[in-house]
Write an enzyme that holds these catalytic residues in place. Structure first.
Site, PDB file in Angstrom:
ATOM      1  CB  SER A 133      -8.127   0.574  -3.241  1.00 51.46           C
ATOM      2  OG  SER A 133      -7.917   0.605  -1.842  1.00 51.46           O
ATOM      3  CE  LYS A 161      -4.373   1.003  -0.187  1.00 52.00           C
ATOM      4  NZ  LYS A 161      -5.218   0.474  -1.264  1.00 52.00           N
TER       5      LYS A 161
END
Length: 602
Positions: A402, A202
Site C-alpha cells: 500500500s 482492500k
C-alpha cells in the site's frame, strides 16, 4: 499548643528536606549511571573491537525482535526493572557478520541456538540465505534446540546437523492465519463503522463490516499462505533431502509428535542432551573433553567486523557513497518516532542523499504496511526527484505494501525477497459513528451549530448522509486513480494493467515478480550490488540514513515515550499487539493507503 505546632512544623520541614535530599541524591546516582553507560557505550563504539579467539564458534541466538537496522541507542532494548539489555544486532549487522565470518580463519563454524525468533518471513529468508552462503564457503553449521517452531526450523534446516533435545518437539503443521471480526460487538455497542473504499481486496475494513472473510479476501490469503508455505517447504526439502510431498504429508497427518519421530522422519539428525551437544562441538573443534569451548555471540562478533560485505575491500576509503535509507513502520505525517515512519524524516533523508555529491546511488529499504496516503505522496515526490539525479533502487523487507509500495513504485528498480508481502494498491477511509453508543447506551446526546452545510462532516457522533458519503467516495476514487497512475508511470504499465492487479490485493514476492510489481528476487545486499552497477562504481562506502540522533536524546525519548509501551508489553505479553492495533487505528486520520492485514510466521 504553640510548642506542639513548633515541633510538628519542624518535623514536617525535616521530612520534606530529607525527601528532597533523597530525591536529589537518587537523581544524581541515576543520571550518573546513565552518563557512565553512555560514556562506556560511546567509547565502545569508537574504540572497542571485540576480540575473536582462534578456533572459535559463532554462537547465533535470535530470540529478540530483529529490525532492519541496528540501533546506536544503548537503551533501546534496556529493561530498567532488571537493568538488563535485550538488544541484538539488526538484520544489516547479522548479514554483515555472517559474511565476515565465512572468511574469518578464527571462526570454525556456527552454533545455531534456536528456540524462538521474532522476525518476518523475508527477514528469515535473508538470514537463511546468508547461512547457506557461510556453509558453501566450506564451514560447518550445527543447530540445537529444545523446541523448533516453524520459523526457527526453517533456519535450522540449513545446518549440517540438526539436533533436538530428547524431550523436545519440532512444530510442523503448515501455515494458517486467523482474523478477528468486530461487526456483532460493534452492533451490541450501537457503533456504526462508516466505510468508504476502493478495491474489493482492500480488506482492512472487513472486520468492522462482516462476520467472516469475503471471498476476495479468502482468495488472496490462500495465495499468500500457499506461496509462503511452498517456498518454505521447497527450501527445507532441498536442505534435508526430503520431498515436498512428504513434508506436506507429515504436516497433514500431524505425524511429528515427539523427538524420536522427528528423527525417524528425517527432520532432525540426532536426539541429544545438551552435554552430548557440547561433546559434539568439542569434536568439531578437535579439542579434548575438558577443554573450554571458545564461542563468541553474534552481538559481540558484530562489533568485531571491521569491513562490510556491502562494500569491497580497499586500501583507502572511497569518496563514492551508496546511501541506504531505512524507511520502516506505519506511515504518518511528521517526524519518525518509535515504529512510525514520518514523511518529514524520510523526505529529508532522501533529499539530503540526493543533494550530496558524494552519494552516487540510493537504496531505499522499505519495510512498511503503509498508512497515510498524504504522507506517502510526500515521500513519493522525493523519490521522483532523487531518481532524476542518481540511480534509486528499492529493497523491500518483510512488507512493502500500500503506502509502502506507493513510495517504492517510482524507483529505477525494485528488489524483494521471495516472501516479501507487497502490492495492496488500494485506498480506504473509516469514520466511526458512535451516536447510538452515546445516545442509547450512555444516555449522552449532542446538539451542534454550524456555519455551512457540511461543517460537521467528520463528526464521529452522527451518521453520514448519502451526499456526504458520495463526497468522501470522490476523494477515495481520486486518490486511487492517482495511486495507479503513479504505479503505471513508474512500472511502465497502463493504468488498466495496474488496476487489474490492484484493487487492494496483496501479493508475495514470488507472485509479485510474475505480474510486474517487482523486478528481481533478492535482499538488501543484492539491491546495493545493483546500485553499484547502475552507478558504475568500482569502489564505494555504504552510508545509512536517516542520520542517527544523539544517544542522549534517544535515551531521554526512550525514557519518556516508551514507558507506557514497556509496561503494557510486560503486562499483556503477546496480547499487546492487539492493544497496539487499536491504538494505531485511533491515531489514523485522513484517507489511508494501508495493507489490509498483518501476518506473522510462527
Amino acid at each position: 499548643m504553640k510548642q506542639f505546632f513548633k515541633f510538628m512544623f519542624a518535623s514536617m520541614l525535616g521530612t520534606f528536606i530529607t525527601i528532597m535530599l533523597a530525591s536529589i541524591i537518587s537523581m544524581v546516582i541515576f543520571f550518573g549511571m546513565i552518563g557512565s553507560l553512555i560514556s562506556s557505550v560511546s567509547e565502545g563504539q569508537k574504540d572497542k573491537i571485540e576480540k575473536v579467539e582462534p578456533n572459535s564458534i559463532l554462537h547465533v541466538k535470535l530470540n529478540y525482535e530483529i529490525k532492519d537496522r541496528s540501533s546506536n541507542n544503548p537503551f533501546e532494548n534496556f529493561d530498567f526493572s532488571s537493568f538488563e539489555s535485550h538488544e541484538g544486532p539488526g538484520l544489516n549487522k547479522i548479514i554483515e557478520s555472517l559474511e565476515k565470518a565465512k572468511t574469518d580463519d578464527k571462526i570454525k563454524g556456527i552454533y545455531l541456538d534456536l528456540t524462538s525468533i521474532h522476525g518476518g518471513m523475508a527477514t528469515l529468508e535473508e538470514i537463511r540465505l546468508a547461512l547457506l552462503d557461510f556453509k558453501e564457503a566450506g564451514k560447518w553449521i550445527i543447530s540445537y534446540s529444545e523446541i523448533y517452531t516453524q520459523g526457527t526450523y526453517y533456519l535450522a534446516s540449513v545446518a549440517d546437523k540438526v539436533y533436538l533435545n530428547p524431550a523436545g518437539i519440532v512444530e510442523h503443521r503448515g501455515l494458517s492465519s486467523e482474523l478477528m471480526f468486530f461487526k456483532k460487538a460493534l452492533e451490541k455497542l450501537d457503533v456504526e463503522m462508516q466505510i468508504i473504499r476502493h478495491g474489493k481486496f482492500k480488506s482492512a475494513v472487513e472486520p468492522y463490516m462482516l462476520e467472516k472473510m469475503s471471498a476476495a479476501n479468502r482468495e488472496q490469503y490462500e495465495l499468500l499462505l500457499n506461496t509462503a508455505w511452498g517456498s518454505m517447504t521447497k527450501a527445507v526439502a532441498a536442505s534435508r533431502n526430503i520431498s515436498v510431498e512428504k513434508l506436506n504429508e507429515l504436516a497433514d497427518n500431524m505425524t511429528i509428535q515427539d523427538a524420536n519421530i522427528a528423527k525417524t522422519e528425517g527432520l532432525v539428525d540426532e536426539v541429544l542432551f545438551k552435554d552430548e551437544l557440547l561433546a559434539e562441538l568439542r569434536t568439531k573443534l578437535k579439542i579434548e573433553a575438558n577443554d573450554e569451548i571458545k564461542t563468541i555471540s553474534l552481538k559481540k562478533y558484530s562489533k568485531s567486523a571491521k569491513t562490510s560485505p556491502f562494500k569491497p575491500k580497499k586500501e583507502k576509503e572511497s569518496k563514492n557513497q551508496i546511501a541506504v535509507i531505512y524507511a520502516s513502520g506505519e506511515i504518518n505525517s511528521g517526524k519518525s518516532k518509535n515504529n512510525i515512519m514520518g514523511s518529514e524524516t524520510i523526505s529529508e533523508a532522501i533529499r539530503e542523499a540526493r543533494l550530496d555529491e558524494n552519494v552516487k546511488a540510493i537504496v531505499l529499504r522499505v519495510n512498511s504496511p503503509g498508512g497515510s496516503a498524504m504522507a506517502s505522496d510526500v515521500m513519493w515526490r522525493e523519490v521522483v526527484l532523487a531518481k532524476q539525479a542518481k540511480p534509486v533502487i528499492v529493497s523491500m523487507g518483510n512488507v512493502a505494501a500500500s503506502g509502502g509500495y506507493y513510495i517504492s513504485c517510482a524507483a529505477d528498480k525494485i528488489v524483494a525477497d521471495e516472501k516479501t508481502i507487497t502490492g495492496s494498491i488500494g485506498v480506504f477511509g473509516v469514520i466511526p459513528n458512535a451516536q447510538g453508543l452515546m445516545n442509547n447506551k450512555l444516555g449522552i446526546t449532542f446538539d451542534r451549530v454550524k456555519t455551512n452545510k457540511h461543517s460537521d462532516l467528520m463528526s464521529v457522533f452522527k451518521p453520514l448522509t448519502a451526499e456526504e458519503r458520495d463526497i468522501i467516495q470522490i476523494g477515495v476514487e481520486k486518490i486511487y486513480d492517482d495511486f495507479i497512475t503513479k504505479v503505471a508511470d513508474g512500472r511502465g504499465m497502463t493504468k488498466e494493467e495496474v488496476d487489474a492487479i490492484g484493487q487492494g490485493r496483496v501479493w508475495m514476492g514470488l507472485d509479485a515478480i510474475k505480474i510486474g510489481l517487482i523486478d528481481e528476487i533478492g535482499g538488501l545486499e543484492r539491491a546495493i550490488e545493483i546500485a553499484k552497477t547502475t552507478a558504475k562504481l568500482n569502489d564505494y562506502n555504504v552510508v545509512d540514513y536517516p542520520k542517527r540522533k544523539d544517544p542522549l536524546e534517544e535515551i531521554m525519548e526512550e525514557l519518556t515515550s516508551n514507558i507506557e509501551a514497556k509496561i503494557l508489553t510486560k503486562t499483556l505479553g503477546n496480547e499487546y499487539k492487539y492493544y497496539k492495533k487499536v491504538q494505531d487505528i485511533s491515531h489514523q486520520s485522513g484517507i489511508m493507503a494501508r495493507m489490509p492485514f498483518d501476518i506473522e510466521l510462527h
